[in-house]
Design a protein around this motif. Structure first.
Motif, PDB file in Angstrom:
ATOM      1  N   THR A 334       0.827  -1.199   0.000  1.00 45.70           N
ATOM      2  CA  THR A 334       0.000   0.000   0.000  1.00 45.70           C
ATOM      3  C   THR A 334       0.863   1.251   0.000  1.00 45.70           C
ATOM      4  OG1 THR A 334      -0.164   0.159   2.403  1.00 45.70           O
ATOM      5  CG2 THR A 334      -1.721  -1.303   1.287  1.00 45.70           C
ATOM      6  N   GLU A 335       0.224   2.407  -0.044  1.00 47.28           N
ATOM      7  CA  GLU A 335       0.914   3.693  -0.014  1.00 47.28           C
ATOM      8  C   GLU A 335       0.942   4.294   1.382  1.00 47.28           C
ATOM      9  OE1 GLU A 335      -1.005   6.179  -2.819  1.00 47.28           O
ATOM     10  OE2 GLU A 335      -0.450   4.960  -4.576  1.00 47.28           O
ATOM     11  N   TYR A 336       0.546   3.521   2.385  1.00 48.74           N
ATOM     12  CA  TYR A 336       0.467   4.028   3.753  1.00 48.74           C
ATOM     13  C   TYR A 336       1.487   3.304   4.633  1.00 48.74           C
ATOM     14  CZ  TYR A 336      -4.111   5.303   1.832  1.00 48.74           C
ATOM     15  OH  TYR A 336      -5.114   5.773   1.047  1.00 48.74           O
ATOM     16  N   PRO A 337       2.070   3.988   5.628  1.00 50.80           N
ATOM     17  CA  PRO A 337       2.970   3.302   6.569  1.00 50.80           C
ATOM     18  C   PRO A 337       2.188   2.342   7.451  1.00 50.80           C
ATOM     19  CG  PRO A 337       2.600   5.571   7.253  1.00 50.80           C
ATOM     20  CD  PRO A 337       1.970   5.431   5.905  1.00 50.80           C
ATOM     21  N   ILE A 338       2.760   1.197   7.750  1.00 48.96           N
ATOM     22  CA  ILE A 338       2.085   0.152   8.510  1.00 48.96           C
ATOM     23  C   ILE A 338       2.995  -0.298   9.643  1.00 48.96           C
ATOM     24  CG2 ILE A 338       1.158  -2.195   8.437  1.00 48.96           C
ATOM     25  CD1 ILE A 338       0.350  -1.748   5.579  1.00 48.96           C
ATOM     26  N   MET A 339       2.417  -0.482  10.834  1.00 49.54           N
ATOM     27  CA  MET A 339       3.125  -1.069  11.965  1.00 49.54           C
ATOM     28  C   MET A 339       2.557  -2.466  12.202  1.00 49.54           C
ATOM     29  SD  MET A 339       3.452   0.234  15.918  1.00 49.54           S
ATOM     30  CE  MET A 339       4.615   1.511  15.487  1.00 49.54           C
ATOM     31  N   VAL A 340       3.421  -3.451  12.272  1.00 49.09           N
ATOM     32  CA  VAL A 340       3.021  -4.846  12.454  1.00 49.09           C
ATOM     33  C   VAL A 340       3.368  -5.270  13.872  1.00 49.09           C
ATOM     34  CG1 VAL A 340       3.274  -7.192  11.600  1.00 49.09           C
ATOM     35  CG2 VAL A 340       3.420  -5.274  10.009  1.00 49.09           C
ATOM     36  N   TYR A 341       2.451  -5.918  14.569  1.00 50.42           N
ATOM     37  CA  TYR A 341       2.682  -6.406  15.926  1.00 50.42           C
ATOM     38  C   TYR A 341       1.860  -7.672  16.134  1.00 50.42           C
ATOM     39  CZ  TYR A 341      -1.668  -3.826  16.598  1.00 50.42           C
ATOM     40  OH  TYR A 341      -2.936  -3.361  16.470  1.00 50.42           O
ATOM     41  N   SER A 342       2.192  -8.391  17.186  1.00 51.64           N
ATOM     42  CA  SER A 342       1.491  -9.623  17.521  1.00 51.64           C
ATOM     43  C   SER A 342       0.444  -9.326  18.581  1.00 51.64           C
ATOM     44  CB  SER A 342       2.474 -10.681  18.047  1.00 51.64           C
ATOM     45  OG  SER A 342       1.776 -11.818  18.521  1.00 51.64           O
ATOM     46  N   VAL A 343      -0.791  -9.653  18.313  1.00 49.14           N
ATOM     47  CA  VAL A 343      -1.865  -9.390  19.266  1.00 49.14           C
ATOM     48  C   VAL A 343      -1.768 -10.282  20.492  1.00 49.14           C
ATOM     49  CG1 VAL A 343      -3.403  -8.566  17.456  1.00 49.14           C
ATOM     50  CG2 VAL A 343      -3.382 -10.981  18.032  1.00 49.14           C
ATOM     51  N   ASP A 344      -0.963 -11.345  20.430  1.00 49.31           N
ATOM     52  CA  ASP A 344      -0.831 -12.261  21.564  1.00 49.31           C
ATOM     53  C   ASP A 344       0.325 -11.898  22.487  1.00 49.31           C
ATOM     54  OD1 ASP A 344      -2.995 -13.832  20.684  1.00 49.31           O
ATOM     55  OD2 ASP A 344      -1.675 -14.872  19.259  1.00 49.31           O
ATOM     56  N   PHE A 345       1.351 -11.222  21.971  1.00 50.80           N
ATOM     57  CA  PHE A 345       2.542 -10.978  22.766  1.00 50.80           C
ATOM     58  C   PHE A 345       2.867  -9.495  22.940  1.00 50.80           C
ATOM     59  CE2 PHE A 345       3.041 -15.040  20.496  1.00 50.80           C
ATOM     60  CZ  PHE A 345       3.132 -15.909  21.574  1.00 50.80           C
ATOM     61  N   ASP A 346       2.250  -8.601  22.189  1.00 51.24           N
ATOM     62  CA  ASP A 346       2.563  -7.181  22.299  1.00 51.24           C
ATOM     63  C   ASP A 346       1.859  -6.615  23.542  1.00 51.24           C
ATOM     64  OD1 ASP A 346       3.780  -4.766  20.741  1.00 51.24           O
ATOM     65  OD2 ASP A 346       1.793  -4.108  21.369  1.00 51.24           O
ATOM     66  N   LYS A 347       2.654  -6.177  24.547  1.00 52.23           N
ATOM     67  CA  LYS A 347       2.075  -5.689  25.800  1.00 52.23           C
ATOM     68  C   LYS A 347       1.339  -4.365  25.605  1.00 52.23           C
ATOM     69  CE  LYS A 347       5.504  -7.915  28.768  1.00 52.23           C
ATOM     70  NZ  LYS A 347       6.533  -7.709  29.822  1.00 52.23           N
ATOM     71  N   LYS A 348       1.859  -3.504  24.754  1.00 49.21           N
ATOM     72  CA  LYS A 348       1.205  -2.218  24.520  1.00 49.21           C
ATOM     73  C   LYS A 348      -0.186  -2.417  23.919  1.00 49.21           C
ATOM     74  CE  LYS A 348       1.837   2.230  22.202  1.00 49.21           C
ATOM     75  NZ  LYS A 348       2.712   3.029  21.317  1.00 49.21           N
ATOM     76  N   TYR A 349      -0.312  -3.349  23.013  1.00 49.60           N
ATOM     77  CA  TYR A 349      -1.615  -3.630  22.417  1.00 49.60           C
ATOM     78  C   TYR A 349      -2.594  -4.162  23.469  1.00 49.60           C
ATOM     79  CZ  TYR A 349      -5.179  -6.242  19.872  1.00 49.60           C
ATOM     80  OH  TYR A 349      -6.372  -6.754  19.425  1.00 49.60           O
ATOM     81  N   ILE A 350      -2.109  -5.061  24.331  1.00 47.35           N
ATOM     82  CA  ILE A 350      -2.989  -5.632  25.357  1.00 47.35           C
ATOM     83  C   ILE A 350      -3.436  -4.542  26.335  1.00 47.35           C
ATOM     84  CG2 ILE A 350      -3.087  -7.291  27.249  1.00 47.35           C
ATOM     85  CD1 ILE A 350      -1.089  -9.018  25.699  1.00 47.35           C
ATOM     86  N   GLU A 351      -2.531  -3.641  26.744  1.00 44.90           N
ATOM     87  CA  GLU A 351      -2.912  -2.547  27.645  1.00 44.90           C
ATOM     88  C   GLU A 351      -3.913  -1.605  26.987  1.00 44.90           C
ATOM     89  OE1 GLU A 351       0.684  -0.664  28.696  1.00 44.90           O
ATOM     90  OE2 GLU A 351       1.425  -2.309  29.973  1.00 44.90           O
ATOM     91  N   GLU A 352      -3.698  -1.316  25.716  1.00 44.27           N
ATOM     92  CA  GLU A 352      -4.623  -0.416  25.022  1.00 44.27           C
ATOM     93  C   GLU A 352      -6.005  -1.025  24.888  1.00 44.27           C
ATOM     94  OE1 GLU A 352      -4.575   0.935  20.543  1.00 44.27           O
ATOM     95  OE2 GLU A 352      -3.160   2.160  21.700  1.00 44.27           O
ATOM     96  N   GLU A 353      -6.076  -2.335  24.663  1.00 44.06           N
ATOM     97  CA  GLU A 353      -7.368  -2.992  24.576  1.00 44.06           C
ATOM     98  C   GLU A 353      -8.107  -2.930  25.922  1.00 44.06           C
ATOM     99  OE1 GLU A 353      -9.094  -4.514  21.985  1.00 44.06           O
ATOM    100  OE2 GLU A 353      -7.628  -3.354  20.846  1.00 44.06           O
ATOM    101  N   GLU A 354      -7.373  -3.052  27.021  1.00 45.08           N
ATOM    102  CA  GLU A 354      -8.006  -2.934  28.333  1.00 45.08           C
ATOM    103  C   GLU A 354      -8.516  -1.516  28.572  1.00 45.08           C
ATOM    104  OE1 GLU A 354      -8.688  -5.310  30.401  1.00 45.08           O
ATOM    105  OE2 GLU A 354      -7.768  -6.839  29.119  1.00 45.08           O
ATOM    106  N   MET A 355      -7.784  -0.519  28.109  1.00 46.59           N
ATOM    107  CA  MET A 355      -8.247   0.872  28.239  1.00 46.59           C
ATOM    108  C   MET A 355      -9.529   1.107  27.450  1.00 46.59           C
ATOM    109  SD  MET A 355      -4.701   3.037  27.976  1.00 46.59           S
ATOM    110  CE  MET A 355      -3.326   2.743  29.079  1.00 46.59           C
ATOM    111  N   LEU A 356      -9.587   0.563  26.239  1.00 48.50           N
ATOM    112  CA  LEU A 356     -10.774   0.763  25.405  1.00 48.50           C
ATOM    113  C   LEU A 356     -11.985   0.029  25.966  1.00 48.50           C
ATOM    114  CD1 LEU A 356      -9.191   0.492  21.835  1.00 48.50           C
ATOM    115  CD2 LEU A 356     -10.029   2.549  22.962  1.00 48.50           C
ATOM    116  N   LYS A 357     -11.767  -1.083  26.666  1.00 45.20           N
ATOM    117  CA  LYS A 357     -12.896  -1.825  27.241  1.00 45.20           C
ATOM    118  C   LYS A 357     -13.612  -1.008  28.316  1.00 45.20           C
ATOM    119  CE  LYS A 357     -11.131  -6.494  26.391  1.00 45.20           C
ATOM    120  NZ  LYS A 357     -10.631  -7.750  27.013  1.00 45.20           N
ATOM    121  N   CYS A 358     -12.860  -0.196  29.062  1.00 46.56           N
ATOM    122  CA  CYS A 358     -13.471   0.610  30.120  1.00 46.56           C
ATOM    123  C   CYS A 358     -13.804   2.026  29.672  1.00 46.56           C
ATOM    124  CB  CYS A 358     -12.556   0.654  31.344  1.00 46.56           C
ATOM    125  SG  CYS A 358     -10.944   1.417  31.049  1.00 46.56           S
ATOM    126  N   TYR A 359     -13.582   2.369  28.401  1.00 48.31           N
ATOM    127  CA  TYR A 359     -13.917   3.704  27.879  1.00 48.31           C
ATOM    128  C   TYR A 359     -15.428   3.823  27.752  1.00 48.31           C
ATOM    129  CZ  TYR A 359     -13.288   7.971  25.133  1.00 48.31           C
ATOM    130  OH  TYR A 359     -13.312   9.258  24.681  1.00 48.31           O
TER     131      TYR A 359
END
Length: 498
Positions: A334-359
């Motif tokens: 694509t023409e857009y920058p992309i960041m690739v991470y693992s949804v099972d092991f990336d701690k930042k992703y897991i913390e962000e998902e917990e924040m969105l659950k309580c938003y």
């Protein structure tokens, strides 16, 4: 002039007053006495018209009167000129203004009898109907002297007709008297809108993001315009979910007076990687033609490709062997920058998902609109702050619960030893009574601020809060003898002047 005046006073006369009134057509009402000036103007005009007709009559007699030959019996005779048409005593104008095609225009006129005897007249309904007008009532018989009658004049033109200006010179002939002419004028228009742009191109937009473009609507007609956009619905007539609609308008309806403008925002939210071309119809009241808005946009999706293959087989491997390695590459087509991470092991992703659950700002469709982030940006500040507040409150409640359990354990141990239960700690009570989101210290500070003022009788030299001035003095530390002198000068304590 005298002859014309006497002749005019012998002719029946009336006076018209145009305006919107509440009286019903055909009702007889008393006319106020403030119309004498208008009556005098009409009488003078009639006198001048009669004098002009008299001059024309005398001139016609001299030029057209002639003696004809006798009959077969030898007798001669004379033939006079034909009677002139009745004179028009006054002229009036009834302007309906601008009327929407398909609607009726209505005016109520008042006809007042200023002659000393009753008057009668009739209306040519066919002539009025051919021009698009109608009058009720169409006949007036023996209207008494000094009385008036209300007549309703209406005009109409069908919705499918063309815009035009209707005009008719309506003559009211009195029996045995002059005529009165009323000019009926109405202009029929069709409501319409002028768009700043009828074709809007959104370009390329990522799936999951929204792009907005604002256009201007303007009412260029002389009548108000009511417009509305109806969003598409499913086969059962229910509104579609937001993720099923690519284009939306805000606001979706409105009313514009003549010459007014309104700004309308068009939102494009692609739900797939494809082309979205759609025409939105703006419905206009009393206008059979819809205003079409052509929209075009392309949805892009973020994706990566695994090269050279998406399937890899490492084979049998002994424990502790680090030599079994298979390399692969991630390619961004694509023409857009992309960041690739693992949804099972990336701690930042897991913390962000917990924040969105309580938003708590999600709507009924479990959607929320937040600013677009770059791949390396942190969590949205609003979401992070909300999660931090909830975390502090949860920690406060957990601390209170822990202290409560510890106190219960101390009480049980004291009772087991045969001693009295220890008193409750005041700080613990304040922590339990503190409001949500605040600490015991904050609650105590609020109580101190809301406490009663000191009694002025006990502290006569005390300065009120609104008049206090706090001063911070910076300098070297005082010497021992200076401290004693300062202590003696400040015996007044808090009640002294500042």
């Amino acid at each position: 002039l005298e002859a014309a005046t006497s002749a005019s006073s012998a002719d029946p006369g009336l006076q018209l007053a145009l305006g919107d009134v509440t009286a019903m057509p055909g009702d007889l009402v008393a006319e106020p006495a403030n119309n004498d000036i208008e009556f005098e103007v009409d009488r003078n005009f009639l006198c001048e018209a009669l004098l002009a007709k008299e001059q024309e009559l005398l001139a016609a007699k001299r030029s057209t009167m002639r003696t004809t030959a006798g009959s077969s019996k030898g007798m001669g005779g004379t033939r006079m000129m034909k009677d002139l048409p009745p004179i028009t005593a006054a002229f009036y104008k009834c302007d309906f203004g601008h009327i929407v095609l398909g609607q009726y225009g209505k005016k109520v006129i008042s006809i007042f009898n200023c002659y000393h005897d009753s008057i009668s007249f009739s209306v040519n309904r066919k002539m009025l109907s051919a021009a698009g007008f109608a009058v009720i009532p169409d006949k007036v018989k023996k209207l008494p002297y000094g009385k008036s009658i209300k007549m309703e004049v209406t005009c109409f033109r069908s919705k499918g007709s063309d815009e035009c200006k209707q005009q008719l010179d309506w003559v009211i002939p009195l029996k045995g008297g002059p005529s009165y002419q009323v000019q009926l004028v109405s202009e029929f228009v069709r409501p319409d809108l002028e768009l700043s742009s009828e074709h809007v191109d959104f370009g390329h937009v990522l799936v999951g993001q929204v792009k907005r473009i604002t256009i201007k609507l303007k009412n260029v007609k002389a009548v108000p315009v009511d417009w509305e956009y109806k969003a598409p619905r499913n086969k059962f007539g229910k509104p579609l979910a937001p993720w099923e609609i690519a284009y939306t308008l805000s606001p979706s309806s409105g009313k514009l007076q003549s010459g007014e403008t309104a700004w309308v925002t068009i939102s494009f939210t692609p739900n797939a990687a494809k082309v979205f071309s759609q025409k939105l119809a703006l419905r206009i009241v009393d206008n059979p033609n819809k205003k079409m808005l052509s929209l075009h946009g392309f949805g892009d999706a973020l994706r990566v490709e695994v090269r050279p293959s998406s399937r890899y087989q490492l084979g049998p491997v002994l424990p502790g062997n680090d030599a079994c390695v298979q390399e692969f590459f991630l390619y961004n087509p694509t023409e857009y920058p992309i960041m690739v991470y693992s949804v099972d092991f990336d701690k930042k992703y897991i913390e962000e998902e917990e924040m969105l659950k309580c938003y708590d700002k999600f709507d009924s469709h479990n959607l929320v609109e937040l600013p677009v982030r770059a791949p390396e940006d942190d969590t949205w500040l609003e979401v992070a702050e909300h999660a931090a507040v909830l975390r502090r409150e949860r920690e406060r409640l957990e601390a209170i619960e822990l202290k409560r359990k510890q106190r219960e354990e101390r009480v049980q141990e004291a009772l087991a030893r045969g001693e009295e239960a220890p008193p409750e700690d005041e700080e613990d009570e304040q922590e339990e009574q503190a409001p949500e989101g605040g600490s015991a210290a904050e609650a105590a500070a609020e109580e101190e601020d809301e406490g009663p003022e000191m009694d002025p009788a006990d502290f006569p030299l005390r300065v009120p809060d609104v008049d206090r001035l706090n001063v911070l003095v910076l300098g070297p530390p005082p010497r021992r003898e200076d401290r004693g002198r300062a202590r003696a000068d400040c015996r007044g304590g808090r009640g002294g002047r500042r």
